[in-house]
Scaffold this motif. Structure first.
Motif, PDB file in Angstrom:
ATOM      1  N   ASP A   5      37.732 100.071-105.508  1.00  0.00           N
ATOM      2  CA  ASP A   5      38.124 100.306-106.664  1.00  0.00           C
ATOM      3  C   ASP A   5      39.199 101.642-107.034  1.00  0.00           C
ATOM      4  O   ASP A   5      39.704 100.344-108.423  1.00  0.00           O
ATOM      5  CB  ASP A   5      36.638 101.363-106.867  1.00  0.00           C
ATOM      6  CG  ASP A   5      35.761 100.243-107.784  1.00  0.00           C
ATOM      7  OD1 ASP A   5      35.656  98.767-107.012  1.00  0.00           O
ATOM      8  OD2 ASP A   5      34.096 100.750-107.898  1.00  0.00           O
ATOM      9  N   SER A   6      39.482 101.785-106.650  1.00  0.00           N
ATOM     10  CA  SER A   6      40.752 102.689-106.636  1.00  0.00           C
ATOM     11  C   SER A   6      42.022 101.699-106.251  1.00  0.00           C
ATOM     12  O   SER A   6      43.530 101.373-107.646  1.00  0.00           O
ATOM     13  CB  SER A   6      41.282 103.579-105.458  1.00  0.00           C
ATOM     14  OG  SER A   6      42.158 103.825-105.664  1.00  0.00           O
ATOM     15  N   ILE A   7      42.124 100.836-105.022  1.00  0.00           N
ATOM     16  CA  ILE A   7      43.079 100.205-105.379  1.00  0.00           C
ATOM     17  C   ILE A   7      42.948  98.523-106.470  1.00  0.00           C
ATOM     18  O   ILE A   7      44.265  98.689-106.836  1.00  0.00           O
ATOM     19  CB  ILE A   7      43.372  99.585-103.543  1.00  0.00           C
ATOM     20  CG1 ILE A   7      43.019 100.102-102.510  1.00  0.00           C
ATOM     21  CG2 ILE A   7      44.251  98.491-103.760  1.00  0.00           C
ATOM     22  CD1 ILE A   7      43.012  99.561-101.572  1.00  0.00           C
ATOM     23  N   ARG A   8      41.948  98.079-106.950  1.00  0.00           N
ATOM     24  CA  ARG A   8      41.807  97.502-107.451  1.00  0.00           C
ATOM     25  C   ARG A   8      42.556  97.974-108.910  1.00  0.00           C
ATOM     26  O   ARG A   8      42.956  97.164-109.500  1.00  0.00           O
ATOM     27  CB  ARG A   8      40.364  97.082-107.723  1.00  0.00           C
ATOM     28  CG  ARG A   8      39.762  96.161-109.203  1.00  0.00           C
ATOM     29  CD  ARG A   8      38.893  96.125-109.308  1.00  0.00           C
ATOM     30  NE  ARG A   8      38.173  94.980-108.602  1.00  0.00           N
ATOM     31  CZ  ARG A   8      37.608  94.060-108.854  1.00  0.00           C
ATOM     32  NH1 ARG A   8      38.231  93.400-110.328  1.00  0.00           N
ATOM     33  NH2 ARG A   8      37.448  93.187-107.597  1.00  0.00           N
ATOM     34  N   LYS A   9      42.450  99.271-109.232  1.00  0.00           N
ATOM     35  CA  LYS A   9      42.476  99.650-110.719  1.00  0.00           C
ATOM     36  C   LYS A   9      44.241  99.808-110.104  1.00  0.00           C
ATOM     37  O   LYS A   9      44.849  99.838-111.639  1.00  0.00           O
ATOM     38  CB  LYS A   9      42.268 101.203-110.365  1.00  0.00           C
ATOM     39  CG  LYS A   9      42.709 102.117-112.839  1.00  0.00           C
ATOM     40  CD  LYS A   9      41.463 102.815-112.468  1.00  0.00           C
ATOM     41  CE  LYS A   9      41.890 103.533-113.718  1.00  0.00           C
ATOM     42  NZ  LYS A   9      43.110 103.482-113.862  1.00  0.00           N
ATOM     43  N   ILE A  71      44.813  94.200 -98.252  1.00  0.00           N
ATOM     44  CA  ILE A  71      45.359  95.490 -98.610  1.00  0.00           C
ATOM     45  C   ILE A  71      43.914  96.156 -98.360  1.00  0.00           C
ATOM     46  O   ILE A  71      44.059  97.613 -97.528  1.00  0.00           O
ATOM     47  CB  ILE A  71      45.670  96.411 -99.758  1.00  0.00           C
ATOM     48  CG1 ILE A  71      47.089  94.690-100.279  1.00  0.00           C
ATOM     49  CG2 ILE A  71      46.623  97.585-100.315  1.00  0.00           C
ATOM     50  CD1 ILE A  71      47.666  94.572-101.179  1.00  0.00           C
ATOM     51  N   ASP A  72      43.261  96.138 -98.898  1.00  0.00           N
ATOM     52  CA  ASP A  72      41.642  97.309 -98.902  1.00  0.00           C
ATOM     53  C   ASP A  72      41.664  97.023 -97.670  1.00  0.00           C
ATOM     54  O   ASP A  72      41.152  98.122 -97.254  1.00  0.00           O
ATOM     55  CB  ASP A  72      40.753  95.844-100.109  1.00  0.00           C
ATOM     56  CG  ASP A  72      39.173  97.261 -99.595  1.00  0.00           C
ATOM     57  OD1 ASP A  72      39.142  99.017-100.169  1.00  0.00           O
ATOM     58  OD2 ASP A  72      38.489  96.992-100.389  1.00  0.00           O
ATOM     59  N   GLY A  73      41.714  95.834 -96.697  1.00  0.00           N
ATOM     60  CA  GLY A  73      40.748  95.860 -95.736  1.00  0.00           C
ATOM     61  C   GLY A  73      41.376  96.363 -94.499  1.00  0.00           C
ATOM     62  O   GLY A  73      41.286  97.455 -93.576  1.00  0.00           O
TER      63      GLY A  73
END
Lengths: 82, 664
Positions: A5-9, A71-73
């Motif tokens: 969520d943090s990366i998405r935001k 990125i998340d992975g």
């Protein structure tokens, strides 16, 4: 907030878009016209400071930081390895 | 220098024809305030406004040959008109003027047909009517120095040097074309034959459009090709060759009946032009520059250094952010296309100053970076092309030298950039490898549009069909794209010709002489590896210029962007701040536009990326154009002259229905 969520935001706020049907977590954000070189460099800095990970040259050349999922992975893998 | 306009029409009432052509010419009167004229024949009207520079006494337009069969409206200058006139005279062509280059163009056309255009060394747009056959021919110079637009309006055909002339044609309406806006936002300029408006085309550079018996044919008369035989000689000989070719080019561009000034930016190219002009001018040269209050953009120290070194009479026009925002709508009105930078506004103000100083013609340095590989884009193309063969340290060294002026290219970020460049080391858009990083930013700007079409689809088609293009080297493709898009579509037009002629100043570009372009192609990458930009040009003029001028890092010419509007909050910013105003542009993605504007208005300037800044300027120019041209309420638009202001010197009416011929 989860890492994802943090990366998405961060991506949505920084690059003025929202993940939806046309831009999904698998979309290449370069090809979609979302990220540029300035944004890319700043995003790397954000990932390093936000998640206290160190991104090495080798990481950069062997990982493709172009979609939310990629990125998340990478960040998840780094966090669990540290 | 002049402007032209005309139409083929069956719909305009014969009694109204003269009024319509006069009104069209009035809308472009700034291009030629000295005099005007028109020619009417059955079904056609065409005319010109004239800025008298060569043969002021005899060169009035429209002009005919002695038989009265051929009529010409000509905008531009042919620098080799003296040689062509002599050749044509030997061939028996009759001349009535003392030394008008317009007459040379007409006689060259009669003698050689459309083969004449490759013989012209100059900047031109021309309309020629054959009264016997009824044919109309329109043509434009090689590199796009002079504009020519055309449009179909029902069964009528309109043409003009600037689109604003069409406003005066009965019933003509402007509408933004979302497809062309997408291309413009993606590529930075409209494609060579396009405009941002529905149904309005421009004649591509180096091409001829013939209208004959209801048929139309558009064809290029010369292809842009850099694959010339390499210069056969030592480096010292190549340096002499480059210097001599440029000297001849400047000499030809000093052929006028009026004083010629020079735009001195402080960089290498305009300094070279200034140097040659001081050597070749019969009088002390006057140079003109803009200086910025904001030191990030200012080059006045470099300008003064060159001016003092070469002994010019130098004049600087100081520009503040408020000057840019105050004059933005007027400059956009002249530009007629959305743009990604505000840098054309200072040039608009500079031309006003030059005109007030009594100068009608200036030389400038445009075209040098395209010809001699001056842009970092060319080094970047070489780097990415060779990426997978280069050792890591070489990649890092070359990356560090690409954009020394950008903080995010500094050592702290180098590892990150390596990853980025790695991704751009293979071609994704066929034929557009050189520009793919730039075009990523264009994709962001194209998000301004609701319809998510591919902003590069038409450019991909264009390069796939361009003669010789697929076989070119990556660097030659990069040059081709620069000549066809940024040079013609912004630097020579919005920031060059349109900004200068807004105040009746003609600009001439010695680096755009075909001989100079050829010379550059024959020496590029032959005596150096391209890592120092314009190395051979620097060597050619090192001894004659201040040391700093040939050693300094290249500083791209820029002006304050979104921050200027945020600071001064001009009234027209409401076009973006008000949802109601923004909704007037129906092709926009209003949600994205709103987020962008909100971010620009609320974030500190260092948080705004280049692409966001550019996208904001695109949005604002589009909104201003929409207001001026589409909604047509005229606010922010400089007043157009009343027809009565035109100094009509030639009016010819050859219509069978209305037999009148007058010259006053």
């Amino acid at each position: 907030m989860t890492t994802t969520d943090s990366i998405r935001k961060y991506l949505e706020d920084r690059f003025l878009f929202e993940f939806d049907d046309s831009i999904t977590p698998d979309t290449d954000l370069f090809k979609a016209g979302v990220i540029d070189s300035f944004g890319y460099v700043r995003m790397m800095k954000f990932l390093e400071s936000e998640f206290s990970v160190k991104i090495t040259s080798e990481d950069i050349l062997t990982n493709v930081f172009v979609s939310l999922n990629a990125i998340d992975g990478f960040v998840q893998k780094k966090i669990s390895a540290s | 220098m002049c402007g032209l306009a005309g139409f083929l029409s069956t719909s305009v009432h014969p009694d109204a024809t003269a009024g319509v052509i006069t009104s069209m010419l009035s809308n472009i009167r700034h291009r030629g305030p000295d005099e005007a004229g028109y020619y009417l024949d059955d079904g056609i009207a065409m005319g010109a406004v004239r800025l008298a520079i060569v043969d002021p006494a005899d060169g009035s337009q429209p002009m005919s040959d002695p038989s009265g069969r051929y009529w010409i409206c000509f905008n531009g200058e042919i620098y080799n008109h003296i040689e062509l006139r002599a050749e044509l005279a030997r061939l028996g062509r009759p001349f009535r003027t003392d030394h008008s280059d317009t007459e040379v163009v007409l006689q060259a056309w009669i003698q050689w047909g459309s083969d004449c255009f490759t013989r012209f060394n100059g900047a031109f747009a021309v309309a020629i009517r054959d009264a016997l056959t009824g044919d109309l021919v329109l043509a434009r110079d090689r590199y796009g120095k002079r504009p020519l637009f055309y449009a179909d309006h029902g069964d009528d055909f309109l043409f003009a040097s600037e689109m604003k002339a069409f406003r005066a044609f009965p019933g003509f309406r402007f509408a933004l074309d979302p497809n062309e806006l997408a291309t413009t936002f993606g590529v930075w300029t409209p494609l060579p034959d396009r405009t941002p408006f529905h149904g309005i085309r421009q004649l591509p550079t180096a091409s001829v459009l013939t209208l004959s018996g209801g048929r139309r044919s558009l064809r290029p008369y010369e292809d842009l090709d850099f694959d010339v035989p390499g210069f056969d000689g030592t480096e010292a000989e190549a340096i002499d060759f480059v210097r001599d070719t440029l000297r001849t080019s400047v000499e030809m561009r000093l052929r006028t009946d009026v004083e010629v000034g020079v735009y001195l930016s402080g960089g290498l190219d305009s300094s070279i032009v200034t140097r040659l002009a001081t050597q070749l001018s019969p009088h002390q040269v006057r140079t003109f520059s803009v200086a910025f209050q904001d030191k990030t953009f200012d080059e006045s120290d470099s300008q003064s250094l060159v001016a003092e070194h070469l002994g010019t009479v130098h004049c600087t026009v100081p520009i503040t952010s408020a000057d840019i925002t105050d004059n933005f709508p007027a400059a956009v009105y002249h530009a007629e296309v959305p743009t990604f930078r505000t840098s054309f506004v200072p040039m608009f103000l500079l031309s006003r100053h030059v005109r007030d100083a009594g100068i009608k013609t200036v030389l400038s340095g445009e075209g040098a970076d395209e010809a001699f590989l001056g842009y970092s884009l060319f080094r970047e193309t070489l780097l990415r092309e060779q990426w997978n063969e280069l050792p890591d340290d070489e990649r890092r060294t070359r990356l560090a030298n690409l954009h020394p002026e950008l903080a995010h290219f500094g050592p702290a970020h180098q590892a990150h950039l390596l990853g980025l460049y790695q991704q751009f080391s293979a071609e994704r858009l066929p034929g557009l490898f050189s520009h793919e990083m730039r075009y990523q930013n264009g994709r962001f700007a194209a998000r301004l549009l609701a319809d998510r079409r591919d902003p590069f689809a038409d450019l991909l088609d264009l390069v796939a069909a361009a003669p010789g293009y697929p076989g070119m080297s990556a660097v030659h493709k990069a040059q081709w794209l620069e000549y066809k898009t940024l040079l013609a579509g912004f630097l020579l037009s919005t920031q060059g010709e349109r900004a200068a002629l807004a105040h009746s100043v003609e600009n001439r570009c010695p680096f755009l002489d075909p001989a100079v372009v050829r010379a550059a192609a024959s020496v590029n990458l032959r005596y150096d590896d391209g890592q120092i930009e314009k190395a051979i040009l620097k060597k050619a003029f090192r001894a004659e210029l201040p040391e700093w001028t040939t050693n300094r890092p290249k500083q791209p010419y820029r002006a304050p962007g979104s921050a200027a509007f945020k600071d001064s909050r001009p009234e027209y910013l409401e076009l973006l701040l008000s949802d109601r105003e923004l909704a007037e542009i129906d092709c926009l993605d209003h949600k994205f536009a709103r987020r962008l504007v909100d971010k620009i208005m609320s974030s500190p300037v260092e948080e705004i990326s280049t692409k966001e800044d550019q996208t904001f300027v695109y949005l604002l120019t589009t909104a201003v154009l929409n207001q001026q041209f589409v909604l047509g309420d005229g606010s922010g638009r400089p007043g157009t002259s009343a027809p009565a202001d035109l100094n009509l010197r030639v009016t010819v009416d050859n219509r069978r229905a209305v037999q009148k011929v007058g010259e006053r």
